[in-house]
Every structure is written in structure tokens, then in C-alpha cells.
Enzyme design. Structure first.
Site, PDB file in Angstrom:
ATOM      1  CB  ALA A  84     -40.175  14.792 102.960  1.00 21.72           C
ATOM      2  CG  HIS A  85     -41.437  19.679 102.989  1.00 18.89           C
ATOM      3  ND1 HIS A  85     -41.130  20.744 102.184  1.00 18.89           N
ATOM      4  CD2 HIS A  85     -42.031  18.778 102.177  1.00 18.89           C
ATOM      5  CE1 HIS A  85     -41.529  20.504 100.959  1.00 18.89           C
ATOM      6  NE2 HIS A  85     -42.078  19.324 100.930  1.00 18.89           N
ATOM      7  CG  ASN A  86     -45.500  20.568 105.760  1.00 20.58           C
ATOM      8  OD1 ASN A  86     -44.684  21.135 105.025  1.00 20.58           O
ATOM      9  ND2 ASN A  86     -46.211  21.221 106.671  1.00 20.58           N
TER      10      ASN A  86
END
Length: 363
Positions: free
Chosen positions: A256-258
Site C-alpha cells: 500500500a501507499h507509503n
């Protein structure tokens, strides 16, 4: 990490298959160890003990494979220095037979097939930069200002977005999607169907509906990373989702993001990471592990298959189950469950007829 060995083939390739042929002693000279038996055996490939032919190389890692070695038709078998002698068999004694066999496998790895150079059926933007030796196969799309390094192979159907940077000697498999601005290092392998840089999953509840949070960051994949088929690596909301050097990721993994994944991490199939997870160097996550958002998994941690991680994992710790907790504790808890039927039966009796439950080891 095992590296390809350099061996000059002494014979001409086999006529039908164009496979190289090596005398066993030439492979041994490049890898090491000691051959007991016929060092001139011609080797045209590698195989498992039960399937190997007299012109193929196999290996046996443990003494429990002694019966299988006796029955194998392999022309030569890599074994440990302490493996029993077998008159009439060609044994290659070497420390760590599995590693040595892996190095030998490089000799027989088939070359990447298909169109070399730039296919006339590919679409390449006029301002894209392609270094020497780049291959772009049919139906691939290279968007504006993308840069692709020397000897990289872009297979059929790949989408490379605007301002993407791909390093040298990469292999980007069929139908991979690399969205705008993502950066891929050198010697990266990405298998078919993987998507790099799709929007992260971010929404805010506002006025009775989900309001999408713009995902303005990017994805950075460092050198020597391998991504399996149908992996999803989402771009960051701000900053970057990062996969560091040497990490290997199996099929069907969600990042997922980051998220920030350290060096030489292993993520097995169907692992799912929520946003802003940090994973330390050399951590190993078994299949179907789920990790909640904003957690930190320390370096050298081990997480057993199917675990649900809802709090940080310390460096070097081995955890399992749901919620994930130290594996020895889980084993004790599971063992204790076997006493529950007897315990419930005794508790259902009147107090005067109850007897103490004895642990089986104490009887």
C-alpha cells in the site's frame, strides 16, 4: 546471492535443442568442490533426483536422500562432503550443495526469447530516452520523457508511463503497468501483470460520501528487486512508497501507499500490507500475512503464514497466528487447548466429584 558461473562449453550445442554441453569438470572448476567418479561426464542440463537423465546434474542436500541417490539416473549428483560413498556413482562433494546447484543452474537457463530491438508494433514517444541495447517488444507503450537503461527488456503489452525511469539490465514482463513518475533501479525483474504506481487507497468521509485523497507521491524500487506476477505497489499519497535493494516479492502481494520495505526482505504470496508500514532489512513474511497500517516490523523478524499483525514486531522476533504473537507462546496456547474437553467435563461435575487434571507428561 548466487551469481552466474562462467564456463566455456567444450562441445558444440546439441543439434535439436541448441543446449550447451559441458564436461562435468569444467563446471566443477568454476564452482569448486571435488568430483568422485567420472569427471568427463557430459552435462546438458539440471534436474531433480527422480527425473534426471544420465546427461543431467542433480543434487541431494540431506542424508535422508541416500535411497533416492541410489535410484537416480542422474549423470552426477552434488552432495555434502559427509555423504556416504557410492561406488559406481559420480558424486560431486561440495559444501552447501543447494547453493552450488543454484549456481550451476545459471549455465542452463534458456535465453530470453522474442523480438530484440524496437518492434515496429510498439509505441514509443519521440522524447522517450532509450539506452543502447534496449528491447521493446510488440504492443508495448513508452510514454513521454520516460527513460530506459542499457540492455533492459520491455516485453509485450507493457505500459511505461510519463517520466518513468527504468535502470539497466531489467526485465519487465508481459502486461506490466508502470505508472507516471515511478523509478525502477538496475537489474530489477518484474513478472507479468504487476502494476506499479496505481493510486493508493485513501478516502475521507465528507458530507455523506467518500472523498478521494489525491495520491501525489511516487514509487521507488531499488536495485536487484524481483516482483512476482500480479503484484500491486501503490504510489504514495505524499513522498514515496519504497522497496529497497535485493528484496524479493512473490505473486499476488499488495503493497500500500507509503510503505517502506527494507533490504533483502522476503514477502511470500498473498501478503497484504496496509499503508505506511515499515519493514526492516531481511525480514521474512510467510504466505497470506496481513499487516495493519502504520506498524513497524523490525529487521530479521519472521512472521508465520496466515498471521494477522496488529502491533509492532521487534527486530529478530518470530511471531505467528492472529493476532500475531511470539511463536513459542502460540504453540503453548494451542497445546493447552487439547485439555479443554477434559477440563469442561470435570467442571460439569459436582465439586465433590471433580478430580485434578494431570498433564500427560506428569503421568
Amino acid at each position: 546471492m548466487a551469481q552466474p558461473v562462467s564456463v566455456a562449453a567444450s562441445g558444440s550445442p546439441a543439434s535439436e535443442s541448441s543446449r550447451p554441453v559441458y564436461p562435468l569438470q569444467e563446471i566443477q572448476a568454476a564452482i569448486g568442490g571435488e568430483i568422485v567418479g567420472d569427471a568427463q561426464t557430459l552435462i546438458v542440463g539440471v534436474n531433480s533426483l527422480d527425473l534426471a537423465r544420465p546427461d543431467e546434474l542433480a543434487f541431494a542436500e540431506h542424508l535422508r536422500y541416500v535411497p533416492a541417490v541410489r535410484q537416480s539416473h542422474a549423470g552426477a549428483i552434488m552432495v555434502s562432503p559427509t555423504f556416504p560413498a557410492m561406488p559406481g556413482r559420480t558424486l560431486w562433494r561440495i559444501d552447501n550443495p543447494r547453493l552450488a546447484f543454484t549456481k550451476a543452474m545459471y549455465l542452463f537457463q534458456p535465453p530470453t526469447m522474442g523480438h530484440r530491438g524496437i518492434s515496429r508494433h510498439a509505441i514509443v514517444a519521440p522524447d522517450a530516452q532509450l539506452a543502447e541495447g534496449v528491447t521493446i517488444q510488440e504492443c508495448a507503450v513508452i510514454r513521454s520523457r520516460a527513460r530506459i537503461g542499457r540492455d533492459t527488456i520491455i516485453e509485450s503489452g507493457v505500459h511505461v508511463g510519463e517520466e518513468v525511469v527504468i535502470g539497466e539490465q531489467c526485465v519487465i514482463g508481459p502486461n506490466v503497468v508502470i505508472r507516471r513518475g515511478c523509478r525502477i533501479g538496475h537489474r530489477v525483474i518484474i513478472h507479468g501483470g504487476t502494476v506499479i504506481g496505481a493510486d493508493g487507497f485513501g478516502y475521507i468521509w465528507h458530507e455523506g460520501r467518500h472523498l478521494k485523497v489525491p495520491q501525489l507521491g511516487t514509487v521507488i524500487i531499488q536495485d536487484d528487486v524481483e516482483l512476482g506476477a500480479n503484484v500491486c505497489v501503490d504510489r504514495a499519497a505524499l513522498g514515496a512508497t519504497i522497496i529497497q535493494r535485493g528484496t524479493k516479492i512473490d505473486n499476488l502481494v499488495q503493497i500500500a501507499h507509503n510503505d517502506v520495505i527494507g533490504n533483502d526482505v522476503i514477502l511470500s504470496g498473498q501478503v497484504g500490507l496496509a499503508g505506511s508500514v515499515k519493514i526492516g532489512d531481511r525480514a521474512v513474511l510467510g504466505g497470506q500475512v496481513g499487516v495493519a497500517d502504520h506498524l513497524t516490523i523490525g529487521s530479521d523478524a519472521r512472521i508465520g503464514a496466515g498471521s494477522g499483525v496488529i502491533k509492532d514486531v521487534r527486530p529478530g522476533e518470530t511471531v505467528w497466528w492472529f493476532p500475531a504473537r511470539p511463536i513459542q507462546r502460540v504453540k503453548q496456547e494451542l497445546a493447552s487447548l487439547t485439555f479443554l474437553p477434559r477440563l469442561m467435563k470435570r467442571l460439569s461435575r459436582p465439586p465433590s466429584k471433580r478430580r485434578a487434571i494431570r498433564h500427560p507428561r506428569s503421568s
